[in-house]
Design a protein around this motif. Structure first.
Motif, PDB file in Angstrom:
ATOM      1  N   ILE A 199       0.806  -1.218   0.000  1.00  0.00           N
ATOM      2  CA  ILE A 199       0.000   0.000   0.000  1.00  0.00           C
ATOM      3  C   ILE A 199       0.845   1.277   0.000  1.00  0.00           C
TER       4      ILE A 199
ATOM      5  N   LEU B  98       1.855   1.939  -3.492  1.00  0.00           N
ATOM      6  CA  LEU B  98       0.679   2.293  -4.296  1.00  0.00           C
ATOM      7  C   LEU B  98       0.266   3.740  -4.055  1.00  0.00           C
TER       8      LEU B  98
ATOM      9  N   CYS C  79       3.143   6.192  -5.527  1.00  0.00           N
ATOM     10  CA  CYS C  79       3.110   6.221  -6.994  1.00  0.00           C
ATOM     11  C   CYS C  79       1.797   6.809  -7.505  1.00  0.00           C
ATOM     12  N   GLY C  80       0.703   6.549  -6.777  1.00  0.00           N
ATOM     13  CA  GLY C  80      -0.585   7.104  -7.188  1.00  0.00           C
ATOM     14  C   GLY C  80      -0.611   8.615  -7.119  1.00  0.00           C
TER      15      GLY C  80
ATOM     16  N   MET D 120       4.008  -0.210 -10.707  1.00  0.00           N
ATOM     17  CA  MET D 120       2.851  -0.927 -11.228  1.00  0.00           C
ATOM     18  C   MET D 120       3.260  -1.917 -12.312  1.00  0.00           C
TER      19      MET D 120
ATOM     20  N   ILE E 247       4.451  -4.928 -10.264  1.00  0.00           N
ATOM     21  CA  ILE E 247       3.724  -5.256  -9.042  1.00  0.00           C
ATOM     22  C   ILE E 247       3.525  -6.765  -8.900  1.00  0.00           C
TER      23      ILE E 247
ATOM     24  N   THR F 240      -6.770  -3.989  -6.428  1.00  0.00           N
ATOM     25  CA  THR F 240      -5.453  -4.004  -7.083  1.00  0.00           C
ATOM     26  C   THR F 240      -5.577  -4.385  -8.548  1.00  0.00           C
TER      27      THR F 240
ATOM     28  N   ILE G 264      -6.929  -1.358 -10.460  1.00  0.00           N
ATOM     29  CA  ILE G 264      -5.888  -0.341 -10.627  1.00  0.00           C
ATOM     30  C   ILE G 264      -4.910  -0.763 -11.716  1.00  0.00           C
ATOM     31  N   GLU G 265      -4.560  -2.043 -11.732  1.00  0.00           N
ATOM     32  CA  GLU G 265      -3.625  -2.565 -12.725  1.00  0.00           C
ATOM     33  C   GLU G 265      -4.214  -2.485 -14.130  1.00  0.00           C
TER      34      GLU G 265
ATOM     35  N   THR H 199      -6.442   5.908  -7.492  1.00  0.00           N
ATOM     36  CA  THR H 199      -5.259   5.283  -8.081  1.00  0.00           C
ATOM     37  C   THR H 199      -4.511   4.412  -7.089  1.00  0.00           C
ATOM     38  N   ALA H 200      -4.947   4.344  -5.849  1.00  0.00           N
ATOM     39  CA  ALA H 200      -4.299   3.504  -4.834  1.00  0.00           C
ATOM     40  C   ALA H 200      -5.332   3.122  -3.793  1.00  0.00           C
TER      41      ALA H 200
END
Length: 511
Positions: free
Chosen positions: A138, A141, A144-145, A175, A178, A323, A326-327, A420-421
């Protein structure tokens, strides 16, 4: 200094959990210091809750002290250092034998086992394992988000064109890989060698898989995503354990890793990547269809049921789904809807504060917990206010349902709001918002959902959260730190204690 403050917090907590010898393991997540304890009876719950930095306590498979995001990451190392210092300072032999550390640990293990047995169903234990795989990811995430959001804003404004490609690389690098991190954590969680889990999962993102055909079609790098990585690492772990039983010790270092990577890699390439890819695509399609066609109703159900899911521990099943979305899509459309449950909780708490004008104890708890509630940390309000009272927990869910329906409605008319996270909620989610119609509109819809959740949660609790008898009993002039029960005033109907999801008995409010 901040370090002194964090160390002071750690120093205040340590004696209240039974001292260094009572702590058998230390970890932390986004908001909680998680401790395994040898003897639970040595913990002073009320004194812990009274500490200024402590927002609440939760007992599950570990004893969890809610400190809030940011704070917990700073207090944990100080706590670990104090535990080590205390243990190293203890004499090697005690003048009298009262109880050895091993005996104490054995007793504590028996107590913990008895408590966990009440609430450790195979399904919930499996969900905890899934959470243990994804929760460590997390922070990356989130970081980066936020960078991705800043980069998108700069691109839209046509600012710093020489910097935006670098920001895109920084935001996307994690990502892109990941699956490797998921494979590593999965093998670690299921008892295998973490690096072998990561090695097998790395096959999924290797560009060369584009030259391989399976099930009549060419594979794509990343096909199967985190679900494929999870499956590949679990398979690798079982193959590794099988090898350890049969391979001679002299050959183990050569044979076991080779067989593990080879067999699980072949199954991943010619089976798991395709199957997990189909499941991942199905998750994305189902989530979009649900919100496109039943948005308001879906939001109502998801927002209204999220708090009970959290209480039952079932919300952990959503982590791989978030997840995966988001991916696939760059954001999860489910998290902003689920975050409305926290908004309903905040509105509920404000209503309780207004209705119980003479109960200083509850009002003090609310005043200290509300700032965290606005930032999406709901445990102090749940465990300290709404859940013990009974009815307000239900009206908080009503507020969450209303906020979820608001955001779901806009998704139904084509205005998608996503994150985004995963991890943050409430106001803390604003920097991570993304959507399909521009950042300004996305922020406005999410902010509107929060407002609806606050307002509906407030009015539902204000008018329907208390019976007349509850208002009489709870509006007594109770000082902070004192309760009606402590003063010897019994509840009107003397309800029987019920066992909560964490194995603890709770006295429900009369409703």
């Amino acid at each position: 200094m901040a370090t002194d403050k964090n160390r002071a917090t750690a120093a205040a907590i340590l004696p209240l959990v039974g001292g260094a010898q009572n702590v058998t393991s230390i970890a932390h997540c986004m908001t909680r210091l998680r401790l395994s304890l040898a003897d639970r009876s040595l913990v002073d719950d009320e004194a812990l809750k009274a500490l200024p930095a402590v927002m609440g306590v939760v007992e599950d498979d570990t004893y969890q002290i809610v400190l809030g995001p940011g704070t917990v990451a700073r207090v944990t190392p100080e706590f670990e250092a104090l535990v080590e210092e205390a243990r190293s300072a203890e004499p090697t032999a005690a003048p009298e034998h009262v109880l050895t550390a091993d005996e104490l640990a054995a007793q504590g293990a028996e107590i913990r086992a008895a408590r966990k047995a009440k609430n450790s169903t195979p399904f919930k234990l499996f969900l905890r394992r899934i959470a243990n795989i994804f929760v460590p990811l997390i922070p990356a995430l989130i970081g980066c988000g936020i960078i991705a959001g800043i980069n998108g804003l700069l691109i839209n404004l046509e600012w710093l064109p020489g910097i935006t490609p670098a920001l895109a690389a920084i935001a996307s690098g994690f990502m892109a890989l990941i699956a490797v991190f998921v494979g590593y954590n999965t093998a670690k969680e299921f008892g295998g060698t973490p690096i072998l889990g990561g090695a097998v999962a790395a096959i999924i993102v290797f560009p060369g898989v584009a030259n391989i055909e399976a099930f009549g079609q060419k594979l794509s790098p990343g096909q199967g995503g985190v679900l494929g990585a999870l499956g590949a690492a679990v398979l690798a772990t079982y193959i590794e354990k099988w090898c350890r039983r049969w391979v001679p010790e002299a050959l183990d270092v050569l044979v076991t890793p080779t067989i593990t990577v080879l067999l699980s890699g072949l199954v991943t390439i010619f089976g798991l990547m395709f199957l997990a890819g189909e499941v991942s695509t199905g998750i994305g399609t189902a989530a979009n269809w649900l919100l496109d066609n039943t948005g308001a109703f879906a939001g109502l159900v998801l927002g209204g049921l999220f708090l009970p899911l959290v209480m039952l521990g079932l919300h952990q099943a959503l982590i791989p789904i978030h997840t995966t979305l988001i991916e696939q899509q760059g954001f999860t459309v489910l998290l902003p809807i689920l975050a409305m449950a926290g908004a309903g909780q905040v509105g509920c708490a404000i209503a309780v504060y207004k209705r119980l004008k003479h109960n200083k104890s509850i009002r003090t708890t609310i005043k200290s917990a509300l700032p965290a509630g606005f930032l999406g940390v709901g445990e102090p309000l749940i465990y300290g206010v709404s859940l013990p009272l009974g009815r307000p927990f239900i009206t908080a869910c009503v507020g969450g349902a209303a906020g979820g329906a608001f955001i779901g409605f806009f998704s139904m008319i084509g205005e998608k709001v996503g994150s985004t996270a995963i991890g943050p909620s409430g106001w803390a989610l604003f920097p991570l918002l993304d959507g399909n119609k521009g950042l300004g509109l996305t922020i406005a819809i999410y902010g509107g959902g929060l407002l609806v959740g606050y307002v509906v949660g407030f009015f539902a609790t204000y008018f329907f959260g208390f019976s007349k008898q509850m208002l009489v009993d709870l509006n007594a002039d109770v000082d902070a730190g004192e309760s009606v029960v402590a003063r010897g005033e019994a509840a009107p109907s003397a309800p029987t204690p019920v066992e909560g999801d964490d194995g603890k008995e709770r006295q429900p409010a009369a409703v």
